[in-house]
Scaffold this motif. Sequence first.
Motif, PDB file in Angstrom:
ATOM      1  N   LEU A   1       0.804  -1.217   0.000  1.00 28.47           N
ATOM      2  CA  LEU A   1       0.000   0.000   0.000  1.00 28.47           C
ATOM      3  C   LEU A   1       0.837   1.269   0.000  1.00 28.47           C
ATOM      4  O   LEU A   1       0.303   2.364  -0.212  1.00 28.47           O
ATOM      5  CB  LEU A   1      -0.951  -0.006   1.195  1.00 28.47           C
ATOM      6  N   ASN A   2       2.145   1.151   0.223  1.00 26.99           N
ATOM      7  CA  ASN A   2       3.024   2.314   0.169  1.00 26.99           C
ATOM      8  C   ASN A   2       3.380   2.690  -1.274  1.00 26.99           C
ATOM      9  O   ASN A   2       3.857   3.793  -1.520  1.00 26.99           O
ATOM     10  CB  ASN A   2       4.306   2.068   0.965  1.00 26.99           C
ATOM     11  N   LEU A   3       3.155   1.775  -2.220  1.00 31.59           N
ATOM     12  CA  LEU A   3       3.434   2.067  -3.627  1.00 31.59           C
ATOM     13  C   LEU A   3       2.296   2.895  -4.213  1.00 31.59           C
ATOM     14  O   LEU A   3       1.118   2.658  -3.908  1.00 31.59           O
ATOM     15  CB  LEU A   3       3.589   0.773  -4.419  1.00 31.59           C
ATOM     16  N   PRO A   4       2.607   3.877  -5.065  1.00 29.92           N
ATOM     17  CA  PRO A   4       1.557   4.718  -5.663  1.00 29.92           C
ATOM     18  C   PRO A   4       0.504   3.923  -6.429  1.00 29.92           C
ATOM     19  O   PRO A   4      -0.662   4.302  -6.464  1.00 29.92           O
ATOM     20  CB  PRO A   4       2.330   5.641  -6.613  1.00 29.92           C
ATOM     21  N   LEU A   5       0.891   2.803  -7.017  1.00 27.35           N
ATOM     22  CA  LEU A   5      -0.034   1.978  -7.789  1.00 27.35           C
ATOM     23  C   LEU A   5      -1.190   1.448  -6.943  1.00 27.35           C
ATOM     24  O   LEU A   5      -2.310   1.297  -7.431  1.00 27.35           O
ATOM     25  CB  LEU A   5       0.737   0.809  -8.420  1.00 27.35           C
ATOM     26  N   TYR A   6      -0.932   1.180  -5.662  1.00 26.81           N
ATOM     27  CA  TYR A   6      -1.943   0.603  -4.782  1.00 26.81           C
ATOM     28  C   TYR A   6      -2.371   1.534  -3.647  1.00 26.81           C
ATOM     29  O   TYR A   6      -3.129   1.136  -2.771  1.00 26.81           O
ATOM     30  CB  TYR A   6      -1.433  -0.711  -4.186  1.00 26.81           C
ATOM     31  N   SER A   7      -1.906   2.779  -3.654  1.00 29.59           N
ATOM     32  CA  SER A   7      -2.217   3.704  -2.555  1.00 29.59           C
ATOM     33  C   SER A   7      -3.715   4.019  -2.462  1.00 29.59           C
ATOM     34  O   SER A   7      -4.205   4.361  -1.385  1.00 29.59           O
ATOM     35  CB  SER A   7      -1.406   4.990  -2.685  1.00 29.59           C
ATOM     36  N   ASN A   8      -4.482   3.882  -3.559  1.00 29.74           N
ATOM     37  CA  ASN A   8      -5.935   4.119  -3.505  1.00 29.74           C
ATOM     38  C   ASN A   8      -6.636   3.151  -2.570  1.00 29.74           C
ATOM     39  O   ASN A   8      -7.724   3.430  -2.079  1.00 29.74           O
ATOM     40  CB  ASN A   8      -6.556   4.002  -4.896  1.00 29.74           C
ATOM     41  N   LEU A   9      -6.023   2.008  -2.315  1.00 28.36           N
ATOM     42  CA  LEU A   9      -6.639   1.005  -1.447  1.00 28.36           C
ATOM     43  C   LEU A   9      -6.652   1.426   0.025  1.00 28.36           C
ATOM     44  O   LEU A   9      -7.298   0.779   0.842  1.00 28.36           O
ATOM     45  CB  LEU A   9      -5.929  -0.343  -1.593  1.00 28.36           C
ATOM     46  N   LYS A  10      -5.961   2.502   0.361  1.00 26.76           N
ATOM     47  CA  LYS A  10      -5.993   2.989   1.740  1.00 26.76           C
ATOM     48  C   LYS A  10      -7.343   3.619   2.063  1.00 26.76           C
ATOM     49  O   LYS A  10      -7.716   3.743   3.218  1.00 26.76           O
ATOM     50  CB  LYS A  10      -4.872   4.002   1.967  1.00 26.76           C
TER      51      LYS A  10
ATOM     52  N   ARG B   1      -9.327 -14.664  -1.521  1.00 30.62           N
ATOM     53  CA  ARG B   1      -8.987 -14.222  -0.159  1.00 30.62           C
ATOM     54  C   ARG B   1      -8.142 -12.948  -0.230  1.00 30.62           C
ATOM     55  O   ARG B   1      -7.271 -12.817  -1.078  1.00 30.62           O
ATOM     56  CB  ARG B   1      -8.186 -15.307   0.558  1.00 30.62           C
ATOM     57  N   ALA B   2      -8.391 -12.038   0.680  1.00 28.08           N
ATOM     58  CA  ALA B   2      -7.600 -10.812   0.793  1.00 28.08           C
ATOM     59  C   ALA B   2      -7.351 -10.553   2.274  1.00 28.08           C
ATOM     60  O   ALA B   2      -8.296 -10.385   3.039  1.00 28.08           O
ATOM     61  CB  ALA B   2      -8.335  -9.635   0.157  1.00 28.08           C
ATOM     62  N   THR B   3      -6.084 -10.566   2.668  1.00 27.31           N
ATOM     63  CA  THR B   3      -5.729 -10.337   4.065  1.00 27.31           C
ATOM     64  C   THR B   3      -4.704  -9.219   4.151  1.00 27.31           C
ATOM     65  O   THR B   3      -3.863  -9.069   3.265  1.00 27.31           O
ATOM     66  CB  THR B   3      -5.149 -11.608   4.707  1.00 27.31           C
ATOM     67  N   GLN B   4      -4.787  -8.448   5.215  1.00 28.10           N
ATOM     68  CA  GLN B   4      -3.873  -7.335   5.409  1.00 28.10           C
ATOM     69  C   GLN B   4      -2.939  -7.625   6.568  1.00 28.10           C
ATOM     70  O   GLN B   4      -3.354  -8.115   7.620  1.00 28.10           O
ATOM     71  CB  GLN B   4      -4.636  -6.044   5.692  1.00 28.10           C
ATOM     72  N   SER B   5      -1.676  -7.306   6.358  1.00 28.30           N
ATOM     73  CA  SER B   5      -0.666  -7.387   7.405  1.00 28.30           C
ATOM     74  C   SER B   5       0.195  -6.143   7.276  1.00 28.30           C
ATOM     75  O   SER B   5       1.008  -6.040   6.368  1.00 28.30           O
ATOM     76  CB  SER B   5       0.172  -8.652   7.244  1.00 28.30           C
ATOM     77  N   GLY B   6      -0.040  -5.184   8.161  1.00 26.58           N
ATOM     78  CA  GLY B   6       0.675  -3.918   8.071  1.00 26.58           C
ATOM     79  C   GLY B   6       0.239  -3.171   6.828  1.00 26.58           C
ATOM     80  O   GLY B   6      -0.940  -2.946   6.603  1.00 26.58           O
ATOM     81  N   ASN B   7       1.205  -2.793   5.992  1.00 27.80           N
ATOM     82  CA  ASN B   7       0.911  -2.077   4.751  1.00 27.80           C
ATOM     83  C   ASN B   7       0.883  -2.987   3.528  1.00 27.80           C
ATOM     84  O   ASN B   7       1.044  -2.526   2.410  1.00 27.80           O
ATOM     85  CB  ASN B   7       1.935  -0.953   4.527  1.00 27.80           C
ATOM     86  N   VAL B   8       0.709  -4.284   3.746  1.00 31.90           N
ATOM     87  CA  VAL B   8       0.668  -5.241   2.646  1.00 31.90           C
ATOM     88  C   VAL B   8      -0.673  -5.962   2.657  1.00 31.90           C
ATOM     89  O   VAL B   8      -1.097  -6.490   3.685  1.00 31.90           O
ATOM     90  CB  VAL B   8       1.827  -6.260   2.749  1.00 31.90           C
ATOM     91  N   VAL B   9      -1.336  -5.979   1.500  1.00 32.55           N
ATOM     92  CA  VAL B   9      -2.557  -6.753   1.314  1.00 32.55           C
ATOM     93  C   VAL B   9      -2.190  -7.928   0.421  1.00 32.55           C
ATOM     94  O   VAL B   9      -1.655  -7.742  -0.665  1.00 32.55           O
ATOM     95  CB  VAL B   9      -3.683  -5.909   0.672  1.00 32.55           C
ATOM     96  N   THR B  10      -2.457  -9.127   0.902  1.00 29.77           N
ATOM     97  CA  THR B  10      -2.150 -10.331   0.137  1.00 29.77           C
ATOM     98  C   THR B  10      -3.447 -10.896  -0.407  1.00 29.77           C
ATOM     99  O   THR B  10      -4.392 -11.145   0.340  1.00 29.77           O
ATOM    100  CB  THR B  10      -1.463 -11.391   1.041  1.00 29.77           C
ATOM    101  N   ILE B  11      -3.484 -11.074  -1.740  1.00 31.96           N
ATOM    102  CA  ILE B  11      -4.637 -11.736  -2.361  1.00 31.96           C
ATOM    103  C   ILE B  11      -4.189 -13.110  -2.801  1.00 31.96           C
ATOM    104  O   ILE B  11      -3.064 -13.297  -3.263  1.00 31.96           O
ATOM    105  CB  ILE B  11      -5.228 -10.920  -3.527  1.00 31.96           C
ATOM    106  N   SER B  12      -5.064 -14.096  -2.630  1.00 35.84           N
ATOM    107  CA  SER B  12      -4.686 -15.472  -2.959  1.00 35.84           C
ATOM    108  C   SER B  12      -5.927 -16.312  -3.217  1.00 35.84           C
ATOM    109  O   SER B  12      -7.034 -15.936  -2.879  1.00 35.84           O
ATOM    110  CB  SER B  12      -3.866 -16.082  -1.833  1.00 35.84           C
ATOM    111  N   ASN B  13      -5.675 -17.472  -3.802  1.00 38.77           N
ATOM    112  CA  ASN B  13      -6.738 -18.446  -4.017  1.00 38.77           C
ATOM    113  C   ASN B  13      -6.174 -19.818  -3.707  1.00 38.77           C
ATOM    114  O   ASN B  13      -5.088 -20.160  -4.056  1.00 38.77           O
ATOM    115  CB  ASN B  13      -7.250 -18.397  -5.449  1.00 38.77           C
TER     116      ASN B  13
END
Length: 144
Positions: free
Chosen positions: A38-47, A132-144
């Motif tokens: 989420l610190n990257l500009p590409l994904y900052s909208n997710l905040k 699945r989408a889980t957050q840990s700190g500033n990282v969101v992990t998506i997985s299946n």
Amino acid sequence: MKHFWGLCLLLTLFACSSDSTNRNPYLQEVSFRFDLNLNLPLYSNLKNVGNPVYVGNSGVGTRGAFVMNIGSGYYAFEASCPNHAPNDCSTMTIDGQNVVCSCEGYTYSLFTGQQLDRPNDGKRYHDLLYYRATQSGNVVTISN
């Protein structure tokens, strides 16, 4: 005692179900894992709540994934339209907090994954394929 355990085993086998009625026949359920910083500009909208992001990286789902902060966490859905086989027009596009399939014009909510304009023609229609989408700190992990 031997018959008791045999009966328990038999009941367990009959209790298991292989019902696949919820399976979408158009989309493969591929295994993947992808981290969004989420610190990257590409994904900052997710905040912010309600700002979806398209993740089109190779190896993420079939045609990528849509990820959105819903306030109480994150939802991630397959980017390929769930109501027909993947083709040239099946990768959906973001329209506010919804996604739209350009093949038929079907609209799906990114808050629920449900099809918003389901025809009443007696045919079976599928909602978005959930990841699945889980957050840990500033990282969101998506997985299946």
